[in-house]
Write an enzyme that holds these catalytic residues in place. Structure first.
Site, short mmCIF file in Angstrom:
data_model
loop_
_atom_site.label_atom_id
_atom_site.label_comp_id
_atom_site.label_asym_id
_atom_site.label_seq_id
_atom_site.Cartn_x
_atom_site.Cartn_y
_atom_site.Cartn_z
N VAL A 1 -33.04 66.37 36.37
CA VAL A 1 -32.43 66.49 35.21
C VAL A 1 -30.98 66.77 35.33
O VAL A 1 -30.54 68.06 35.96
CB VAL A 1 -33.22 67.49 34.27
CG1 VAL A 1 -32.53 67.65 32.87
CG2 VAL A 1 -34.56 67.22 34.02
N TRP B 1 -35.69 74.98 39.52
CA TRP B 1 -35.23 75.05 40.79
C TRP B 1 -35.68 73.83 41.71
O TRP B 1 -35.49 74.02 43.06
CB TRP B 1 -35.26 76.51 41.32
CG TRP B 1 -36.88 76.68 41.78
CD1 TRP B 1 -37.55 76.62 42.79
CD2 TRP B 1 -37.89 77.19 40.85
NE1 TRP B 1 -38.97 77.08 42.81
CE2 TRP B 1 -39.24 77.34 41.73
CE3 TRP B 1 -37.89 77.49 39.34
CZ2 TRP B 1 -40.31 77.62 41.00
CZ3 TRP B 1 -39.33 77.77 39.04
CH2 TRP B 1 -40.47 77.94 39.76
N GLY C 1 -51.98 79.30 34.25
CA GLY C 1 -52.10 77.61 34.09
C GLY C 1 -51.75 76.75 34.96
O GLY C 1 -50.99 77.23 35.98
N THR D 1 -46.81 79.77 28.04
CA THR D 1 -47.67 79.38 29.36
C THR D 1 -47.65 77.77 29.07
O THR D 1 -47.56 77.10 29.94
CB THR D 1 -48.65 79.86 29.77
OG1 THR D 1 -48.45 81.31 29.81
CG2 THR D 1 -49.58 79.63 30.83
N GLU E 1 -46.66 74.37 30.79
CA GLU E 1 -47.35 73.53 31.45
C GLU E 1 -47.30 72.04 30.79
O GLU E 1 -47.68 70.84 31.44
CB GLU E 1 -48.87 74.08 31.46
CG GLU E 1 -49.11 75.18 32.40
CD GLU E 1 -48.64 75.37 33.61
OE1 GLU E 1 -48.74 74.15 34.22
OE2 GLU E 1 -48.33 76.36 34.07
N THR F 1 -29.30 70.34 33.38
CA THR F 1 -29.67 71.87 33.73
C THR F 1 -28.87 72.02 35.16
O THR F 1 -28.82 71.33 36.11
CB THR F 1 -31.28 71.86 34.06
OG1 THR F 1 -31.74 70.65 34.90
CG2 THR F 1 -32.06 71.28 32.76
ZN ZN Z 1 -44.77 75.50 36.73
CA CA Z 2 -30.56 69.87 37.32
#
Ligand code: ZN
Ligand code: CA
Length: 569
Positions: free
Chosen positions: A253, A243, A191, A228, A232, A256
């Site tokens: 963010v 990452w 996707g 998925t 998306e 995280t």
């Molecule tokens: Zn992605």
């Molecule tokens: Ca983060």
């Protein structure tokens, strides 16, 4: 004996090799968008600054925790009449998974490691299938379009159908995806989404493309997690991969942990999973917990994913607030039939059909199938078919069989009715029947010198057929010609048939040219076909293909006899 020769050119830009598992093409899509529209990339610099500022504001006074957004959704199923034309039930299953994941009502929240559980939460965003279409008509929130663009889909699929993106979240369901000439992800992408924005995005390509066999978890997606679209939709609401799309990158963010790279194949039994990234600036979660590989925005298997963080929820609601707010207004919910008080009603059907083949010989029987939709099949009370040139010439069956005894090009229509209303599908020139006995004996010759080409009013059995296309296709031209091959008209040498791939709009277009039927019954074997050819490469990434197929059953089935790619041409 009936023999055809057909010449087919398909323009297919981009040859791909396969790589290790990979499943989201959003970043590649964005790169391609910027490559094609440099002004958007410039604007995206401003976007990054704006996003960072936005997030800071949110923590203080921006989005409130009790804000709850409803987003109207439409699925556009692009299909060729096969399994990829997935059921409404499968789409509803996808919607259920999407909403459970966003609301943290998924069954596997207990798999979230306790160190992350306090950061996991309800994103307060709910998706609802539209019940009213852009014209004010009743809809199930699903459109269905026949198109071979469902194969190796690129941006092109979005030109087939899109509902105004300021009113609907558009999701296209396709057979397979290939994003771009610069990637090696072909066949691996499940996707891709487009990030939100105004200055830095293109409304006409806004939405998500997803493979049918990863849409939901039942039907053709049996055995997959259905996540998925969760991933998306996260991108579509401005979430970045966890990452940050670089080595220990920043996903903007704060709750995280910084992650080194995509965590393919990492699952809960890897916890804790620390690969040594430094704590990012402003980060509120300790890096000691390791990486949050069970986050929907990682690349771990969908069965191992189980959370959005609260910060991601805030970032998505901020994106709605900032860029997609019109979707969620009460007036838009009412206009799309997604408001709380909307009472679902039965819709009138939308007529659609397909035959098992559309080229054949006189005497052939075709099997038609109704593909009418927008209402349950068992609610359809009548089918009214008409078959120009067919026997019978009409039918009231759902899936009738029809024989075509005479040659010609014929129209088919279907009117489908339920208690709410009816609709008619008309397909002009749908059936192409050739004479059972070709009246043109070999040797057959065509020098393209007639300015009437490809049709000959006085000799219609000599007509050539070209594929229907809105783009420039095969064209008769006097700008190019080849040395005289004619055994008849020795002095004529001025014209040819030409196709210009530079004028195509879409990657993967096929343009077809079909000869008339040729009788080879009195021809010595082996039969040979000769032609003159010139080709100019458009640019280094051009990848044109010329293929020639032969049919012995009036075009019903084809055997490939010749194929040359750009280098060979
Ligand atoms: Zn992605
Ligand atoms: Ca983060």
């Amino acid at each position: 004996m009936k023999n055809f020769i057909t010449i087919t050119i398909g323009l297919l830009i981009g040859v791909f090799s396969t790589s290790a598992q990979n499943w989201c093409g959003t970043v590649e899509h964005q790169k391609k968008l910027y490559a094609d529209n440099p002004e958007l990339e410039e604007a995206s610099e401003k976007r990054t600054a704006a996003f960072n500022r936005l997030q800071g504001e949110n923590s203080a006074s921006g989005v409130r925790n009790d804000d709850h957004y409803i987003v109207p959704v439409v699925f556009h199923v692009i299909h060729e009449g096969g399994d990829e034309n997935i059921s409404l039930t499968q789409i509803e299953d996808q919607m259920k998974i999407l909403n459970e994941d966003f609301a943290r009502l998924n069954a596997d929240t207990t798999n979230t490691p306790s160190v992350f559980a306090e950061y996991a939460g309800d994103a307060r965003i709910e998706f609802r299938l539209a019940k009213i279409d852009p014209d004010g008509n009743c809809t199930e929130g699903v459109t269905r379009t026949f198109s071979n663009l469902t194969n190796d889909t690129h941006e092109d699929v979005k030109t087939l159908i899109q509902w105004a993106p300021e009113h609907y979240f558009n999701i296209w369901v396709v057979k397979s995806i290939s994003i771009d000439i610069d990637t090696d992800l072909d066949g691996m992408i499940l996707g891709f989404a487009q990030f939100p924005g105004q200055l830095w995005s293109k409304p006409e390509t806004d939405g998500v493309v997803i493979r049918h066999d990863y849409c939901g978890s039942i039907g053709t997606a049996q055995g997959v997690s259905g996540r998925t679209l969760t991933h998306e939709a996260g991108h579509w609401l401005n979430l970045i991969h966890i990452w940050g799309d670089e080595d220990c990158g920043n996903d903007q963010v704060n709750d995280t942990p910084t992650a080194k790279e995509a965590n393919h194949g990492v699952c809960t039994n890897h916890f804790p999973w620390d690969r040594g990234c430094e704590t990012g600036s402003g980060q509120t979660i300790t890096q000691d917990s390791g990486e949050m590989f069970m986050n929907y925005m990682d690349y771990s298997d969908g069965y191992c994913q189980n959370m959005f963080s609260l910060g991601q929820g805030t970032r998505m609601r901020s994106a709605i607030n900032q860029y997609r707010v019109n979707l969620t207004t009460e007036s838009n919910l009412i206009a799309t039939g997604t408001n709380d008080n909307y009472v679902t009603v039965d819709c009138a059907p939308i007529a659609e059909f397909k035959a098992n083949f559309t080229y054949g010989c006189a005497g052939d029987g075709l099997n038609y199938e109704s593909h009418s939709y927008n209402t349950p099949v068992d609610s359809i009370s009548s089918y009214e078919w008409t078959f120009e040139g067919g026997t019978p010439s009409s039918s009231t069956e759902q899936n009738p069989s029809v024989i075509y005894n005479e040659s010609g090009i014929f129209k088919t229509t279907l009117t489908t009715t339920n208690r709410v209303g009816s609709s008619t599908a008309i397909k002009e020139a749908y059936v192409n029947i050739s004479p059972e006995n070709a009246d043109m004996p070999a040797p057959y010759f065509q020098n393209f010198e007639s300015h009437e080409f490809p049709t000959f009013d006085n000799n219609p059995h000599l007509n050539w057929t070209t594929s229907e296309s809105e783009d420039p296709s095969w064209q008769w031209t006097t700008e190019v010609s080849s040395p005289n091959l004619s055994p008849i008209d020795n002095n004529i040498n001025s014209a040819s048939i030409r196709i210009r791939s530079s004028e195509f709009n879409q990657i993967g277009e096929k343009h077809i040219l079909i000869t008339p039927s040729i009788d080879l019954s009195n021809t010595l074997t082996p039969v040979r076909a000769y032609f003159d050819l010139a080709h100019a490469r458009r640019n280094e990434s051009s990848n044109d293909n010329l293929t020639i197929h032969v049919s012995k059953d009036c075009g019903r089935t084809w055997t490939r006899r010749f194929n040359k790619d750009t280098d060979a041409l």
